[in-house]
Scaffold this motif. Structure first.
Motif, PDB file in Angstrom:
ATOM      1  N   SER A  67       9.552  -4.037   5.895  1.00  0.00           N
ATOM      2  CA  SER A  67       9.197  -5.092   6.848  1.00  0.00           C
ATOM      3  C   SER A  67       8.150  -4.655   7.847  1.00  0.00           C
ATOM      4  O   SER A  67       7.368  -5.461   8.331  1.00  0.00           O
ATOM      5  N   ALA A  68       8.117  -3.340   8.194  1.00  0.00           N
ATOM      6  CA  ALA A  68       7.214  -2.862   9.250  1.00  0.00           C
ATOM      7  C   ALA A  68       5.773  -2.696   8.766  1.00  0.00           C
ATOM      8  O   ALA A  68       4.822  -3.022   9.486  1.00  0.00           O
ATOM      9  N   VAL A  69       5.598  -2.214   7.539  1.00  0.00           N
ATOM     10  CA  VAL A  69       4.239  -1.974   7.031  1.00  0.00           C
ATOM     11  C   VAL A  69       3.581  -3.318   6.707  1.00  0.00           C
ATOM     12  O   VAL A  69       4.180  -4.188   6.059  1.00  0.00           O
ATOM     13  N   GLN A  70       2.341  -3.486   7.156  1.00  0.00           N
ATOM     14  CA  GLN A  70       1.611  -4.739   6.926  1.00  0.00           C
ATOM     15  C   GLN A  70       0.984  -4.756   5.531  1.00  0.00           C
ATOM     16  O   GLN A  70       0.681  -3.704   4.959  1.00  0.00           O
ATOM     17  N   GLU A  71       0.794  -5.939   5.001  1.00  0.00           N
ATOM     18  CA  GLU A  71       0.161  -6.092   3.682  1.00  0.00           C
ATOM     19  C   GLU A  71      -1.241  -5.485   3.693  1.00  0.00           C
ATOM     20  O   GLU A  71      -2.051  -5.784   4.564  1.00  0.00           O
ATOM     21  N   GLY A  72      -1.514  -4.582   2.754  1.00  0.00           N
ATOM     22  CA  GLY A  72      -2.833  -3.955   2.641  1.00  0.00           C
ATOM     23  C   GLY A  72      -3.082  -2.841   3.640  1.00  0.00           C
ATOM     24  O   GLY A  72      -4.170  -2.255   3.663  1.00  0.00           O
ATOM     25  N   GLU A  73      -2.106  -2.531   4.472  1.00  0.00           N
ATOM     26  CA  GLU A  73      -2.279  -1.484   5.490  1.00  0.00           C
ATOM     27  C   GLU A  73      -2.301  -0.099   4.844  1.00  0.00           C
ATOM     28  O   GLU A  73      -1.511   0.189   3.937  1.00  0.00           O
ATOM     29  N   LEU A  74      -3.232   0.743   5.289  1.00  0.00           N
ATOM     30  CA  LEU A  74      -3.257   2.144   4.862  1.00  0.00           C
ATOM     31  C   LEU A  74      -2.615   2.967   5.960  1.00  0.00           C
ATOM     32  O   LEU A  74      -3.029   2.898   7.120  1.00  0.00           O
ATOM     33  N   CYS A  75      -1.589   3.739   5.617  1.00  0.00           N
ATOM     34  CA  CYS A  75      -0.867   4.506   6.628  1.00  0.00           C
ATOM     35  C   CYS A  75      -0.402   5.825   6.023  1.00  0.00           C
ATOM     36  O   CYS A  75      -0.674   6.129   4.862  1.00  0.00           O
ATOM     37  N   VAL A  76       0.300   6.610   6.838  1.00  0.00           N
ATOM     38  CA  VAL A  76       0.816   7.903   6.386  1.00  0.00           C
ATOM     39  C   VAL A  76       2.336   7.859   6.418  1.00  0.00           C
ATOM     40  O   VAL A  76       2.939   7.404   7.397  1.00  0.00           O
ATOM     41  N   PHE A  77       2.965   8.323   5.341  1.00  0.00           N
ATOM     42  CA  PHE A  77       4.425   8.338   5.215  1.00  0.00           C
ATOM     43  C   PHE A  77       4.895   9.786   5.195  1.00  0.00           C
ATOM     44  O   PHE A  77       4.424  10.598   4.402  1.00  0.00           O
ATOM     45  N   PHE A  78       5.825  10.111   6.119  1.00  0.00           N
ATOM     46  CA  PHE A  78       6.350  11.481   6.206  1.00  0.00           C
ATOM     47  C   PHE A  78       7.730  11.550   5.561  1.00  0.00           C
ATOM     48  O   PHE A  78       8.625  10.783   5.900  1.00  0.00           O
ATOM     49  N   ARG A  79       7.878  12.490   4.627  1.00  0.00           N
ATOM     50  CA  ARG A  79       9.167  12.682   3.966  1.00  0.00           C
ATOM     51  C   ARG A  79       9.205  14.065   3.321  1.00  0.00           C
ATOM     52  O   ARG A  79       8.241  14.490   2.687  1.00  0.00           O
ATOM     53  N   ASN A  80      10.342  14.758   3.497  1.00  0.00           N
ATOM     54  CA  ASN A  80      10.522  16.085   2.898  1.00  0.00           C
ATOM     55  C   ASN A  80       9.366  17.026   3.211  1.00  0.00           C
ATOM     56  O   ASN A  80       8.827  17.703   2.334  1.00  0.00           O
ATOM     57  N   ASN A  81       8.967  17.057   4.491  1.00  0.00           N
ATOM     58  CA  ASN A  81       7.900  17.962   4.952  1.00  0.00           C
ATOM     59  C   ASN A  81       6.568  17.694   4.268  1.00  0.00           C
ATOM     60  O   ASN A  81       5.745  18.600   4.134  1.00  0.00           O
ATOM     61  N   HIS A  82       6.365  16.481   3.796  1.00  0.00           N
ATOM     62  CA  HIS A  82       5.095  16.114   3.172  1.00  0.00           C
ATOM     63  C   HIS A  82       4.556  14.838   3.817  1.00  0.00           C
ATOM     64  O   HIS A  82       5.321  13.950   4.186  1.00  0.00           O
ATOM     65  N   PHE A  83       3.247  14.769   3.916  1.00  0.00           N
ATOM     66  CA  PHE A  83       2.580  13.542   4.351  1.00  0.00           C
ATOM     67  C   PHE A  83       1.958  12.875   3.123  1.00  0.00           C
ATOM     68  O   PHE A  83       1.214  13.518   2.384  1.00  0.00           O
ATOM     69  N   SER A  84       2.261  11.610   2.918  1.00  0.00           N
ATOM     70  CA  SER A  84       1.701  10.872   1.778  1.00  0.00           C
ATOM     71  C   SER A  84       0.950   9.653   2.289  1.00  0.00           C
ATOM     72  O   SER A  84       1.346   9.034   3.283  1.00  0.00           O
ATOM     73  N   THR A  85      -0.129   9.293   1.578  1.00  0.00           N
ATOM     74  CA  THR A  85      -0.824   8.039   1.882  1.00  0.00           C
ATOM     75  C   THR A  85      -0.005   6.883   1.326  1.00  0.00           C
ATOM     76  O   THR A  85       0.414   6.908   0.167  1.00  0.00           O
ATOM     77  N   MET A  86       0.237   5.879   2.150  1.00  0.00           N
ATOM     78  CA  MET A  86       1.071   4.743   1.735  1.00  0.00           C
ATOM     79  C   MET A  86       0.336   3.434   2.013  1.00  0.00           C
ATOM     80  O   MET A  86      -0.442   3.334   2.964  1.00  0.00           O
ATOM     81  N   THR A  87       0.586   2.460   1.161  1.00  0.00           N
ATOM     82  CA  THR A  87       0.046   1.121   1.378  1.00  0.00           C
ATOM     83  C   THR A  87       1.067   0.093   0.892  1.00  0.00           C
ATOM     84  O   THR A  87       2.089   0.456   0.285  1.00  0.00           O
TER      85      THR A  87
END
Length: 354
Positions: free
Chosen positions: A154-174
């Motif tokens: 619900s928080a991430v906007q449609e088409g938004e490019l952001c960074v997702f943190f999980r298990n000590n890794h940063f991933s590009t998320m959309t």
């Protein structure tokens, strides 16, 4: 906002840091008050000081109350100045009252400290609370909960490019058509040119692979992909062990050094300590190389260092190498020079016909 020169196929980490630094300087707001200007300049200064850490890793500390809630650290300023949203999905379900009470508003580091103190407490209620908090961390070891996944969607906007943190890794998320996707970066997909995104729809990491247009595109060789993913996990683990060992080696016990020692004696002691570390480092390398060989992993001509670190640009690998590995490369350099010296000796002792 950042444009690379045309026809540029490769960019080093150092060049990328320069581009980001220039962008932060150029993005300074124009019409702001004096207080806002001073505040921005302080944030900019703090961000520039830790910009180099983008090549190795940033210190972020999640809180379990919201997908955008992190403990404030200077590293978080970089995301703010670059206007890049940072998310995580490690949330407590508000409907589970005992876990909500046990975790509270703690960050991850604070919760670990709380668990330790609760275990040592004589108060049975605190002991029980610490046990509940510990169970929560154990049960959510993937660092993503279903409540967190719902909040993320619900928080991430449609088409938004952001960074997702999980298990000590940063991933590009959309987000595309209401579905979350992570950019695929594991080594196992190096030869899978059509695989670009992986869907994030459960906490187990069992997503669907898609191409750049978000069309389903299963890997051509799933077994190779799995091995590549496992190799990446092994490399991350070995790298963490290496950095931890390097940090421990750097801790000199100054209390054991007698007072009034001369500079020469101190230099000798430091040199002996450095030699001991180097010897220990080489032994660990040989043992690790033997383990890698026995487990069937293949290393290239670069030896253990190439297995320890992921594939980075040459300059970045040099920057990440420990002093011991730098010395090792120096000894290899000497080995390469020996045949040349023999050739020069042959030339000196031979006759040249003109």
């Amino acid at each position: 906002q950042i444009k690379l020169p045309p026809m540029m196929e490769i960019i080093t980490a150092e060049q990328l840091m320069e581009y980001l630094g220039d962008y932060i300087l150029d993005a300074k707001p124009k019409e702001i008050s004096e207080i806002q200007r001073l505040n921005y300049e302080q944030n900019m200064s703090d961000a520039m000081a830790i910009l180099h850490k983008l090549q190795t890793g940033l210190d972020v500390n999640v809180k379990f109350t919201g997908v955008r809630v992190f403990e404030y650290t200077p590293e978080c300023i970089v995301f703010d100045l670059l206007d890049i949203p940072l998310y995580h999905g490690w949330l407590v379900d508000p409907q589970v009252a005992d876990i909500v009470k046990a975790v509270g508003n703690c960050s991850y580091n604070q919760l670990v400290e709380k668990i330790i103190s609760c275990k040592q407490s004589e108060n049975s209620e605190l002991v029980s609370e610490g046990f509940v908090a510990e169970q929560f961390l154990n049960n959510t070891a993937t660092q993503l909960t279903y409540h967190g996944l719902c909040e993320l969607t619900s928080a991430v906007q449609e088409g938004e490019l952001c960074v997702f943190f999980r298990n000590n890794h940063f991933s590009t998320m959309t987000k595309y058509k209401g579905q979350l996707y992570l950019l695929v970066t594991d080594q196992g997909f190096l030869t899978e040119e059509k695989v670009v995104w992986e869907s994030l729809h459960n906490v187990d990491g069992d997503g669907n692979f898609c191409d750049s247009e978000f069309h389903l595109r299963p890997p051509s060789d799933p077994e190779t992909v799995y091995r590549g993913q496992q190799d990446q996990i092994d490399q991350d683990y070995l790298m963490a062990l290496s950095l931890q060992q390097e940090q421990q080696n750097q801790e000199i016990n100054w209390e054991q050094i007698p007072e009034g020692i001369s500079d020469l004696e101190l230099a000798k002691k430091l040199q002996e300590e450095e030699d001991r570390r180097a010897s220990q480092y080489y032994q660990e390398q040989e043992q690790a190389a033997a383990q890698v060989k026995s487990s069937g992993c293949m290393c290239n001509g670069a030896g253990f260092i190439s297995h320890l670190f992921p594939v980075f640009p040459a300059q970045q690998v040099q920057g990440a190498a420990s002093p011991a590995s730098t010395r090792q490369s120096g000894s290899n350099e000497r080995k390469r020079k020996e045949p040349r010296e023999k050739e020069r000796e042959k030339e000196k002792n031979s006759c040249v016909l003109l």
